[in-house]
Motif scaffolding. Structure first.
Motif, PDB file in Angstrom:
ATOM      1  N   ILE A 212      -4.732  -0.443  -2.748  1.00  0.00           N
ATOM      2  CA  ILE A 212      -3.550  -0.673  -3.927  1.00  0.00           C
ATOM      3  C   ILE A 212      -2.432   0.257  -3.298  1.00  0.00           C
ATOM      4  CG2 ILE A 212      -5.171  -1.219  -5.806  1.00  0.00           C
ATOM      5  CD1 ILE A 212      -4.613   1.627  -6.794  1.00  0.00           C
ATOM      6  N   ARG A 213      -2.397   0.507  -2.084  1.00  0.00           N
ATOM      7  CA  ARG A 213      -1.455   1.705  -1.616  1.00  0.00           C
ATOM      8  C   ARG A 213       0.172   1.114  -2.109  1.00  0.00           C
ATOM      9  NH1 ARG A 213      -4.567   2.487   2.608  1.00  0.00           N
ATOM     10  NH2 ARG A 213      -3.286   1.555   4.036  1.00  0.00           N
ATOM     11  N   ASN A 214       0.258   0.049  -1.933  1.00  0.00           N
ATOM     12  CA  ASN A 214       1.632  -0.822  -2.069  1.00  0.00           C
ATOM     13  C   ASN A 214       1.888  -0.902  -3.581  1.00  0.00           C
ATOM     14  OD1 ASN A 214       2.456  -1.433   0.247  1.00  0.00           O
ATOM     15  ND2 ASN A 214       1.319  -3.481   0.434  1.00  0.00           N
ATOM     16  N   ILE A 215       0.866  -0.918  -4.305  1.00  0.00           N
ATOM     17  CA  ILE A 215       1.110  -1.009  -5.935  1.00  0.00           C
ATOM     18  C   ILE A 215       1.645   0.727  -6.281  1.00  0.00           C
ATOM     19  CG2 ILE A 215       0.374  -1.016  -8.297  1.00  0.00           C
ATOM     20  CD1 ILE A 215      -1.790  -3.444  -6.912  1.00  0.00           C
ATOM     21  N   ALA A 216       1.151   1.545  -5.667  1.00  0.00           N
ATOM     22  CA  ALA A 216       1.375   2.874  -5.874  1.00  0.00           C
ATOM     23  C   ALA A 216       2.738   3.331  -5.378  1.00  0.00           C
ATOM     24  CB  ALA A 216       0.403   3.901  -5.300  1.00  0.00           C
ATOM     25  N   ILE A 217       3.273   2.514  -4.432  1.00  0.00           N
ATOM     26  CA  ILE A 217       4.595   2.918  -3.758  1.00  0.00           C
ATOM     27  C   ILE A 217       5.617   2.075  -4.328  1.00  0.00           C
ATOM     28  CG2 ILE A 217       5.848   2.885  -1.407  1.00  0.00           C
ATOM     29  CD1 ILE A 217       2.824   3.138  -0.035  1.00  0.00           C
TER      30      ILE A 217
END
Lengths: 254, 238
Positions: A212-217
């Motif tokens: 979920i790195r993209n959501i975090a970024i």
């Protein structure tokens, strides 16, 4: 039950003293210093800093998990340390579960150390606290736990080297298999190739569920239901792997 | 009492232990045999590390691999390996915890055991700095953490210098005085002659003799009698 925790505690104590773990932690800290330096170069590009920092946490955790999952359990068997443990009132299932929990504790420790580094870095760069980043690290921890369970499962019937090869392959496939399946259906691929891709999709762990790195970024609405499913998926898969590992280990001649 | 009843162990078509039956009541019993005779396999089955293909092994009437039996046994494997970054005392504490033993009382008991095997001064040294003899002695000490009634030692005197061997034999004899039952594997005849009450000669997985050392020797050196028993079996086989 208590023997599981004794073995888990012991595994943690053994592994956190390993020089390789220290080396990985050392590199991780160095990496965060570099990130701090980079943040000054990209002036205010917070998403880029977050992206590289989370990737760093992920990368170092993968190294730790791969190293622990493929060597710790194997060494105990190969060096016959299990003789001391299993000749005492400890069952083989207690040993496997304890070992797994101990290794997860090391990954948790590593995630916490790197999570603190990450929070510190983001605070220095943007004077904010990035809770979503922490959530991404927590999801990475779930993935690493699954990864360790898989490595331990493979180690019950193969050597340490083979376990590294298998686990790395599953790591790679686990990240591309869902994209591969959608690509195959959009390109109209069928027959044996599609069956093979579907088999991999259903049998091997789908590790993209934890990314979920993209959501975090780039914050969008949080898909909480997806997190819940990912959590249940990890628990189910880990239970299945450990159960299979126990079945094989019970029949193993020591 | 330790009892083996028609115990057989096979790896595929290969029979390692063949219809092994024996009842042991004596205080110190030595399994004697050449390398590869099946002694270690018998011991590993006894302490629950291997399962037998058929037959039964019991300690005081209870299967030896059960949790209840394991509570009263201590086992020292051949050429023991340890967690190298642990100290001797840390390893003892870990082994004690597996029996639910911890705290001050256990720590002082563990220290006494380390004293017994002459490792008191090295108790806080990392195991990776231990010599082969020190590892052997630590392996012996950890087998006693639960104050076991039955003690199984696989080649316990291997790798020890003459003084170390003497000290270890004294410890074994001391344990006998405390009422413990000790079983050990060896291929060194002198050790058996010196400390065992009874012995069993194992050859190609079969028990060729069991009984007192005195009865077997009957005035002859143990070495001659051992070779005689094994040779007779070989001739019989041909």
């Amino acid at each position: 039950m208590s023997n599981i925790f004794i073995i888990a505690k012991n595994t943690f104590n053994v592994e956190v003293r390993d020089k390789i773990i220290y080396a990985v932690f050392g590199f991780a800290i160095l990496y965060f210093f570099l990130m701090e330096f980079m943040s000054q170069l990209v002036l205010g590009e917070l998403p880029m800093v977050k992206s590289f920092a989370l990737l760093g946490v992920y990368f170092f955790n993968v190294i730790v998990a791969l190293f622990l999952g493929t060597t710790s359990f194997y060494k105990d068997i190969e060096r016959k340390i299990v003789y001391f443990i299993l000749s005492k009132p400890v069952s083989r299932s207690q040993f496997i579960i304890g070992k797994f929990l101990g290794l997860c504790a090391v990954i948790l420790f590593s995630s916490v150390v790197m999570g603190i580094d990450y929070m510190f870095l983001i605070y220095v760069v943007s004077h904010t606290i990035d809770f979503l980043g922490l959530l991404a690290i927590a999801m990475q921890f779930l993935e690493m736990s699954l990864f360790i369970a898989f490595a331990m499962f493979v180690t019950t019937f193969s050597s340490s080297i083979l376990s590294i090869v298998f686990t790395s392959a599953v790591f790679f496939i686990g990240h591309v298999v869902s994209s591969l399946l959608s690509a195959a259906s959009s390109m109209g691929i069928g027959g044996f190739k599609l069956i093979l891709i579907k088999l991999m999709y259903y049998i091997l762990p789908n590790l993209e569920k934890f990314d979920i790195r993209n959501i975090a970024i780039h914050p969008v609405q949080l898909p909480f239901l997806n997190f819940f499913f990912a959590f249940c998926y990890a628990l189910f898969y880990i239970a299945l792997l450990l159960f299979s590992a126990i079945l094989i280990f019970k029949k193993k001649e020591l | 009492m330790l009892n083996y009843l028609n115990v057989t162990k096979k790896y595929g078509k290969r029979t390692i232990v063949d219809d092994f039956s024996l009842s042991i009541k004596s205080d110190i019993f030595g399994f004697l045999g050449q390398n590869g005779a099946g002694k270690t396999t018998i011991m590993k089955m006894t302490v629950g590390l291997l399962s037998q293909s058929s037959g039964e092994i019991t300690i005081d009437g209870i299967p030896s691999s059960s949790k209840k039996s394991k509570e009263k046994i201590g086992f020292m494997p051949e050429t023991p390996y340890f967690y190298e970054r642990f100290t001797g005392m840390e390893f003892m504490k870990f082994c004690g915890e597996l029996f639910g033993r911890k705290g001050r009382v256990f720590n002082s008991f563990a220290l006494d055991l380390l004293k017994k095997v002459d490792l008191e001064k090295a108790k806080d040294f990392k195991i990776k700095t231990y010599s082969k003899g020190m590892r052997q002695r630590l392996g012996f000490a950890q087998a006693l953490v639960n104050d076991p009634q039955y003690i199984f030692l696989d080649e316990p005197l291997d790798g020890l210098d003459p003084i170390g061997r003497r000290e270890m034999k004294d410890v074994i004899l001391g344990l006998k005085k405390e009422g413990k039952k000790i079983f050990f594997n060896t291929h060194i005849l002198y050790d058996v002659e010196e400390i065992c009450d009874e012995l069993g000669i194992v050859h190609n997985g079969r028990l060729l003799y069991s009984g007192s050392v005195k009865n077997l020797c009957n005035g002859k050196p143990l070495e001659d009698r051992f070779i005689e028993v094994v040779h007779n079996k070989e001739i019989e086989k041909k």
